[in-house]
Scaffold this motif. Structure first.
Motif, PDB file in Angstrom:
ATOM      1  N   UNK A 197     -26.798 -46.020 -45.232  1.00  0.00           N
ATOM      2  CA  UNK A 197     -27.835 -45.297 -44.486  1.00  0.00           C
ATOM      3  C   UNK A 197     -28.149 -45.991 -43.166  1.00  0.00           C
ATOM      4  N   UNK A 198     -27.937 -47.305 -43.126  1.00  0.00           N
ATOM      5  CA  UNK A 198     -28.184 -48.043 -41.892  1.00  0.00           C
ATOM      6  C   UNK A 198     -27.160 -47.720 -40.806  1.00  0.00           C
ATOM      7  N   UNK A 199     -26.068 -47.100 -41.157  1.00  0.00           N
ATOM      8  CA  UNK A 199     -25.122 -46.663 -40.132  1.00  0.00           C
ATOM      9  C   UNK A 199     -25.737 -45.577 -39.258  1.00  0.00           C
ATOM     10  N   UNK A 200     -26.712 -44.866 -39.830  1.00  0.00           N
ATOM     11  CA  UNK A 200     -27.401 -43.803 -39.091  1.00  0.00           C
ATOM     12  C   UNK A 200     -28.780 -44.244 -38.634  1.00  0.00           C
ATOM     13  N   UNK A 206     -39.517 -44.101 -42.132  1.00  0.00           N
ATOM     14  CA  UNK A 206     -39.514 -43.065 -43.170  1.00  0.00           C
ATOM     15  C   UNK A 206     -38.238 -42.233 -43.131  1.00  0.00           C
ATOM     16  N   UNK A 207     -37.691 -42.020 -41.931  1.00  0.00           N
ATOM     17  CA  UNK A 207     -36.447 -41.247 -41.819  1.00  0.00           C
ATOM     18  C   UNK A 207     -35.295 -41.963 -42.529  1.00  0.00           C
ATOM     19  N   UNK A 208     -35.321 -43.298 -42.498  1.00  0.00           N
ATOM     20  CA  UNK A 208     -34.294 -44.064 -43.210  1.00  0.00           C
ATOM     21  C   UNK A 208     -34.410 -43.827 -44.713  1.00  0.00           C
ATOM     22  N   UNK A 209     -35.614 -43.971 -45.254  1.00  0.00           N
ATOM     23  CA  UNK A 209     -35.798 -43.817 -46.697  1.00  0.00           C
ATOM     24  C   UNK A 209     -35.497 -42.388 -47.142  1.00  0.00           C
TER      25      UNK A 209
END
Length: 242
Positions: A197-200, A206-209
């Protein structure tokens, strides 16, 4: 070993000193093998660090009472004889050898055997074999999961992080802790989804989670469970490293 003062008299404790380039003051914590771990700023003297340690005997005793006893890898895998990799679990068998340490595993049968020397040096040899196993099974799984969502990875490395399960750089390099193979498959893959997910999203907004939850529907449960087991598992594979 060093004698530290406690309210009940002096007590001998093992200790380790590490230089902390960005540290501003001497810090004391309990290390993975229940040793006193001193983190010392660049300009602080070892003498001052040891003087501080000698004054913290009561605090150390309280921490030791709360800490689980150190466990070696062979003991852990005897009690929980399984490893995860390639999206599945492998039943583990441990045996001794007088020859060179080695391991074999079969995706067909789901079995893995590790042979290492008995006695002194055995823990280090088993740790090395487990890391080799991790280097074999972790990168393919990361790339498989990434491919499901069209994510591009530049490189996958397997390391011996002290407290982190993994990390992801903006360049597309994913670094993983070899101890991931000690986790159940669900938690194992949760860590991989987290790093992917950290690639994005290169933060923990919150958008990461939300993205992690989109990748892993059980993310919230997995995150809580990972927090519960992390401290104990991170202590494994460190015996004899002081």
């Amino acid at each position: 070993m060093m004698a530290v003062e406690t309210s009940g008299g002096p007590v001998l404790v093992p200790y380790e000193i590490r230089r902390s380039p960005r540290g501003r003051r001497i810090r004391l914590s309990l290390g993975p093998q229940n040793q006193a771990l001193l983190k010392v700023p660049p300009r602080a003297s070892v003498r001052d660090a040891l003087s501080f340690l000698r004054s913290q005997g009561d605090w150390l005793q309280r921490q030791l009472k709360k800490a689980p006893p150190p466990m070696v890898l062979a003991e852990y895998l005897t009690k929980q004889p399984r490893l995860s990799g390639l999206g599945r679990e492998f039943a583990v068998t441990l045996n001794f050898t007088t020859a060179r340490p080695f391991y074999v595993y079969s995706e067909k049968t789901g079995e893995a055997e590790f042979r290492y020397p008995a006695g002194e040096g055995g823990e280090g040899a088993l740790r090395g074999l487990l890391r080799q196993f991790a280097e074999k099974v972790l990168p393919p799984r990361v790339r498989e999961l990434a491919g499901r969502h069209g994510l591009r990875i530049k490189r996958v490395s397997v390391r011996d992080q002290g407290t982190r399960w993994g990390s992801c750089a903006a360049s597309g390099t994913v670094s993983l802790n070899w101890r991931l193979v000690l986790l159940p498959v669900g938690l194992h893959d949760y860590v991989l989804w987290h790093e992917l997910a950290h690639l994005t999203e290169m933060n923990h907004a919150e958008s990461f989670w939300n993205l992690v939850r989109a990748y892993d529907s059980g993310a919230d449960l997995h995150d809580r469970e990972l927090t519960r087991v992390s401290r104990g598992l991170m202590r494994l594979g460190r015996a004899g490293s002081l």
